[in-house]
Scaffold this active site. Structure first.
Site, short mmCIF file in Angstrom:
data_model
loop_
_atom_site.label_atom_id
_atom_site.label_comp_id
_atom_site.label_asym_id
_atom_site.label_seq_id
_atom_site.Cartn_x
_atom_site.Cartn_y
_atom_site.Cartn_z
N GLY A 53 0.85 -1.20 0.00
CA GLY A 53 0.00 0.00 0.00
C GLY A 53 0.88 1.23 0.00
CB ALA A 54 4.34 1.65 -1.29
N GLY A 56 -0.30 4.78 -0.77
CA GLY A 56 -1.43 5.31 0.01
C GLY A 56 -0.98 6.33 1.04
CE LYS A 60 1.17 9.11 -1.34
NZ LYS A 60 0.73 9.61 -2.61
CG HIS A 281 -6.08 4.38 20.16
ND1 HIS A 281 -5.31 3.43 19.55
CD2 HIS A 281 -6.45 5.24 19.17
CE1 HIS A 281 -5.21 3.71 18.26
NE2 HIS A 281 -5.90 4.79 18.00
CE LYS A 375 -12.04 11.04 14.77
NZ LYS A 375 -10.64 11.35 14.63
NE ARG A 380 -3.18 16.04 18.79
CZ ARG A 380 -1.91 15.89 19.16
NH1 ARG A 380 -1.27 16.88 19.73
NH2 ARG A 380 -1.29 14.74 18.95
CD GLN A 410 -1.76 12.59 21.64
OE1 GLN A 410 -0.82 11.91 21.30
NE2 GLN A 410 -2.86 12.69 20.92
CB SER A 438 6.30 19.34 32.98
OG SER A 438 5.20 19.74 33.69
#
Ligand code: BG6
Length: 532
Positions: A53-54, A56, A60, A281, A375, A380, A410, A438
């Site tokens: 799937g190089a 895709g 990339k 996750h 979402k 974030r 994060q 931190s």
């Protein structure tokens, strides 16, 4: 014969270039070492990484940049080459141009040094002939490294959609796998759509590959702070005695994104946030927070404990769940979910979910584990909060601010413990403060590796610790499959929330009812805020 001589010369040149890199590269081993003892890199054998799937997006934007970064840090074995495989008809030069666009900034000779190891092969995904030809090309290149006597190892990175996954697996199995060295196969989620389809996929895969050959990626396991969980819990003596139902009132694991589906809505609509983020996750993080201490840091011992924990989690029910879907921002500038192309107007797919899970074991019975993800929210952020109970006989009335251990995954990794302290001066008032670690201020010159970089490095080393085992997957699907089926069958309407908000108010209520106490009036110190 001449070709082989030429390849040998090229190889010598590559080795020379790499040796130079390794001398100048900053030593990143310490940063990339996972918490498990792991195996070492095999530097004698040839290694071919085949990116399926190089052409895709994933390949990339993620796979190649991460391989480039490993190369830059001197962590790609000297005898490694990379073969991209996809349907698009491209020559090597065009392909290299496409992938290098996404590389991080680096001197030109380094980029070229990496690209010299990259080849592109255009073929059909379901064709054994295509893979046989690819194998021939790889054999030739590898023979320059192995002189016919050392093994050639292969890693197959499946950067392809799930719909063609099995076809490719079937085609590479007989035709393209190494006959002299080991073979490892990296797969990306989704691993099925529910318990049955995941079982069917696992069973088909198990006929083609052994569990030991499979590396199922959950990239959250590669994140620095998720790894740190093991260290915090088991390398310190202060946490473990209080890490249980007697002291912990609740645990909340949060994933928030401040962007919507942004054109991926058509794909997202078939999954929804529970499958996209919560079932993988967040549940992986939950397993690491909740599990017992493994008897060693080996991949199997750690994964055994995660599975045990997941098997103790009751299946999620509607009473313990709030789902939401975002609408346009109040100023109308940012579109709502249903305005994303490909999303049906009657879609009930959740883009937000808050769930309360119950773990039925002696450590955690009665302590809710809250998972929240969404979402198009106000920020974030991904974090884990362990909220402690108030002291049983406090000399200080009103447990206004319980101790809370926060691990921010994060952005800006941090660990801090919210504590009460006396306000300095002639006063008896208490103030909320924190013990703070931190990363940015404590480890100033440290650059955390990308999660994928760590994970691919682990595959090269043969370390399974941070990959999802088949029985973990099964246990995770058992928790969510009944509710996913019910949501779909009954077309349960999600609560609407505005783009850029905290999510539906009903979620805050569910979370508060579960015992989580949102402390207000506490602000992260101003000077530190400036640094973060
Ligand atoms: C992916 C999800 O697994 O994780 C995406 O499919 C999500 O929807 C992404 O955006 C988040 O990853 P990160 O590393 O950016 O937090």
């Amino acid at each position: 014969m001449e070709d082989v001589e030429q390849l040998k010369r090229e190889n010598e040149e590559l080795k020379r270039q790499l040796a130079e890199y390794q001398k100048s590269a900053r030593p990143r081993d310490a940063v990339l070492t996972s918490v498990s003892p792991g195996a070492a890199i095999d530097e004698k054998s040839a290694l071919t990484i085949i990116v399926l799937g190089a052409s895709g997006d994933l390949a990339k934007k993620k796979t190649y940049p991460v391989l480039f970064s490993l190369y830059l840090h001197g962590l790609l074995p000297p005898n490694a080459i990379i073969y991209g495989f996809a349907r698009s008809k491209l020559d090597d030069a065009d392909f290299k141009k496409q992938i290098s666009r996404h590389f991080k900034k680096a001197p030109e000779e380094k980029v070229n040094g990496f690209l010299d190891r990259c080849y592109y092969f255009s073929g059909q995904y379901n064709s054994a002939e295509s893979f046989a030809e690819l194998a021939k090309a790889m054999d030739e290149k590898e023979s320059a490294f192995t002189s016919g006597s050392q093994p050639a190892n292969r890693i197959f990175y499946m950067a392809i959609p799930p719909s063609i996954f099995l076809d490719v697996a079937k085609a590479i199995q007989p035709a393209a796998m190494s006959k002299t060295g080991w073979n490892r196969v990296i797969v990306e989620k989704p691993f099925g759509h529910d318990l049955d389809s995941s079982r069917a996929l696992s069973s088909s895969m198990s006929q083609l590959f052994t569990e030991d050959q499979l590396y199922r990626i959950d990239h959250y396991l590669g994140k620095e702070m998720v790894q740190n969980l093991m260290v915090l819990r088991f390398a310190n003596s202060v946490f473990e005695p209080v890490w249980n139902r007697n002291f912990v009132s609740n645990v909340i694991i949060t994933f928030k994104e401040d962007i919507g589906t942004e054109g991926r809505g058509g794909y997202f609509d078939g999954n929804g946030i529970i499958r996209d983020v919560m079932q993988n996750h967040l549940i992986q993080i939950l397993a690491l927070v909740g599990m017992e201490a493994p008897i060693s840091l080996s991949a199997e011992d750690v994964r055994d404990e995660k599975v045990k924990l997941l098997r103790a989690v009751s299946a999620l029910t509607l009473d313990d769940l709030v789902i939401g879907q975002y609408t346009a921002s109040p100023d109308g500038k940012t579109p709502g979910y249903k305005e994303d192309p490909g999303v049906p107007q009657d879609s009930v797919t959740p883009t937000f979910a808050a769930a309360v899970l119950h773990i039925n074991n002696s450590r955690w019975a009665g302590t809710p584990f809250i998972l929240k993800c969404g979402k198009a929210l106000n920020e974030r952020k991904a974090e884990i909060r362990i909220q402690f109970k108030c002291p049983s006989a406090s000399l200080f009335p009103n447990c206004s601010a319980p101790n809370e251990l926060v691990l921010r995954v994060q952005p800006n990794e941090a660990v801090y413990m919210k504590m009460l302290t006396k306000k300095p001066g002639l006063t008896t008032a208490l103030a909320q403060s924190e013990l703070d670690l931190s990363y940015k201020s404590r480890f100033e010159d440290l650059e955390s590796p990308d999660a994928y970089e760590r994970l691919i490095f682990d595959v090269i080393k043969g370390d399974h610790n941070l990959f999802v085992r088949d029985d973990e997957l099964e246990a995770a699907w058992k928790i969510f499959t009944p509710i996913l089926h019910q949501l779909e069958k009954e077309k349960i309407q999600p609560d609407l929330y505005e783009f850029g908000s905290r999510g539906p108010a009903s979620a805050d209520k569910l979370i508060a009812d579960s015992g989580y106490r949102l402390t207000t009036g506490y602000t992260w110190p101003v000077n530190r805020k400036a640094q973060l």
